[in-house]
Design an enzyme around this catalytic site. Structure first.
Site, PDB file in Angstrom:
ATOM      1  N   VAL A  64       0.674  -1.079   0.016  1.00 58.26           N
ATOM      2  CA  VAL A  64      -0.084   0.084   0.055  1.00 58.26           C
ATOM      3  C   VAL A  64       0.619   1.346   0.006  1.00 58.26           C
ATOM      4  O   VAL A  64       0.393   2.441  -0.168  1.00 58.26           O
ATOM      5  CB  VAL A  64      -1.068   0.172   1.326  1.00 58.26           C
ATOM      6  CG1 VAL A  64      -1.770  -1.262   1.091  1.00 58.26           C
ATOM      7  CG2 VAL A  64      -0.255  -0.043   2.422  1.00 58.26           C
ATOM      8  N   SER A 140      -8.594   2.942  14.401  1.00 52.16           N
ATOM      9  CA  SER A 140      -8.431   2.029  15.617  1.00 52.16           C
ATOM     10  C   SER A 140      -9.034   3.292  16.835  1.00 52.16           C
ATOM     11  O   SER A 140      -9.277   4.527  16.527  1.00 52.16           O
ATOM     12  CB  SER A 140      -6.971   2.313  15.886  1.00 52.16           C
ATOM     13  OG  SER A 140      -6.507   2.143  17.376  1.00 52.16           O
ATOM     14  N   TYR A 154       1.096   6.587  15.196  1.00 45.34           N
ATOM     15  CA  TYR A 154      -0.093   5.515  14.629  1.00 45.34           C
ATOM     16  C   TYR A 154      -1.656   6.295  14.965  1.00 45.34           C
ATOM     17  O   TYR A 154      -2.418   6.029  14.132  1.00 45.34           O
ATOM     18  CB  TYR A 154      -0.185   4.282  15.583  1.00 45.34           C
ATOM     19  CG  TYR A 154      -1.120   3.284  15.469  1.00 45.34           C
ATOM     20  CD1 TYR A 154      -1.034   2.530  14.449  1.00 45.34           C
ATOM     21  CD2 TYR A 154      -2.078   2.978  16.410  1.00 45.34           C
ATOM     22  CE1 TYR A 154      -1.954   1.497  14.253  1.00 45.34           C
ATOM     23  CE2 TYR A 154      -3.165   2.104  16.482  1.00 45.34           C
ATOM     24  CZ  TYR A 154      -2.963   1.397  15.121  1.00 45.34           C
ATOM     25  OH  TYR A 154      -4.042   0.302  15.092  1.00 45.34           O
ATOM     26  N   ALA A 156      -2.258   9.501  15.022  1.00 46.85           N
ATOM     27  CA  ALA A 156      -2.334  10.492  14.190  1.00 46.85           C
ATOM     28  C   ALA A 156      -3.006   9.977  12.778  1.00 46.85           C
ATOM     29  O   ALA A 156      -3.982  10.497  12.124  1.00 46.85           O
ATOM     30  CB  ALA A 156      -1.183  11.407  13.867  1.00 46.85           C
ATOM     31  N   ILE A 187      -8.102  -6.254  19.660  1.00 52.43           N
ATOM     32  CA  ILE A 187      -8.486  -7.612  19.028  1.00 52.43           C
ATOM     33  C   ILE A 187      -7.120  -8.232  19.106  1.00 52.43           C
ATOM     34  O   ILE A 187      -5.998  -7.779  18.688  1.00 52.43           O
ATOM     35  CB  ILE A 187      -8.824  -6.810  17.639  1.00 52.43           C
ATOM     36  CG1 ILE A 187      -9.958  -5.942  17.533  1.00 52.43           C
ATOM     37  CG2 ILE A 187      -9.243  -8.335  16.922  1.00 52.43           C
ATOM     38  CD1 ILE A 187     -11.081  -6.260  18.460  1.00 52.43           C
TER      39      ILE A 187
END
Ligand code: NAD
Length: 251
Positions: A64, A140, A154, A156, A187
């Protein structure tokens, strides 16, 4: 008989993405299983589970961080099955870093995967998606409602995802394409089981005790919500973010 729906799922060699491919198999949705060469997860195991559930899928390598790679991934759905109905931008990384250790490179690398990677996936899908299609991005609780020491980059990135999907939902509404986000809590997946960058097995078990539901979530419990958001049952839901956390953030 309507044509089977077709989904692209990034990060589908493990965790939530794998569970989603298996869930889709049970619904007759065909998946393009996005695998990433840079980590140890086995996409063939996802394919085996899909086939065991009576489903159809193909594995396609995608990074990605590359627009060309993501475009080719979305095109694979059209080439393989003649259509693209659902896009799930689920790939993500988690890297522990305090603020003072946060080099520009760490910041940029995180945003490249967890935020720009989502943009690339939604953009590639929008060009190819059938009317009535749906997109979901995995955010998240750290990006919405929960501060997490050592994970500012993470957080942000995942907060950025929430802003991104709202505006893209407005833009794609007239084309009949819905765009939503899922916000998982804790999770149990390879990401959270990593003791260096996340809680690890013991930390997860301990954290589960503080969750109103009494345990951490399973990948399948997030996958079924993503499937709901892409389904016709959520046909008037767009630009929304749904928390799946066993009550952690309302405690
Ligand atoms: P996971 O590590 O099993 O899945 C993440 C996937 O992303 C992996 O399959 C990995 O190969 C893939 N990936 C990483 N870098 C990539 C790249 N450059 N290109 C393509 N793919 C890449 O963990 P998971 O928990 O299933 O993660 C799925 C999503 O859920 C992630 O976005 C994660 O941040 C998010 N999330 C997880 C939790 C949790 O508690 N596990 C909580 C909130 C959000």
């Amino acid at each position: 008989m309507p044509e089977p729906r077709v989904a692209i799922i990034t990060g589908a060699a493990s965790g939530i993405g794998r569970a989603l491919a298996v869930h889709y198999a049970g619904l007759g949705v065909r998946s393009i299983i996005g695998s990433f060469s840079g980590d140890p997860h086995d996409p063939q195991e996802t394919l085996r589970l899909v086939q065991a559930a009576g489903g159809e899928a193909v594995v396609h390598e995608v990074d990605v961080r590359s627009t060309a790679s993501v475009d080719a991934f979305a095109q694979r759905a059209v080439d393989e099955y003649g259509r693209l109905d659902y896009a799930v931008a689920n790939a993500g990384i988690l890297r522990n870093s305090s603020l003072t250790e946060m080099t520009d490179a760490r910041w940029t690398d995180m945003l490249d995967v967890d935020l720009t990677g989502v943009l690339r996936t939604l953009r590639a899908a929008a060009d190819r998606m059938t009317e009535g299609g749906a997109m979901v991005a995995t955010s998240s609780i750290a990006g919405g409602v929960y501060g997490w020491q050592g994970h500012a980059h993470y957080a942000a990135a995942k907060a950025g995802v929430l802003g991104l999907i709202r505006s893209v939902a407005v833009e794609l509404g007239p084309q009949g394409i819905r765009v939503n986000a899922v916000i998982p809590g804790l999770i149990e997946t390879p990401q959270s089981l990593d003791p260096v960058n996340s809680l690890g097995p013991d930390g997860l078990a301990q954290a589960g005790k503080d969750i109103p539901w009494g345990r951490v979530g399973t990948p399948a419990e997030v996958a079924s919500v993503i499937a709901f958001l892409t389904s016709a049952d959520a046909g008037y839901v767009t630009g929304q973010s749904l928390i799946v956390d066993g009550g952690l953030t309302v405690k």
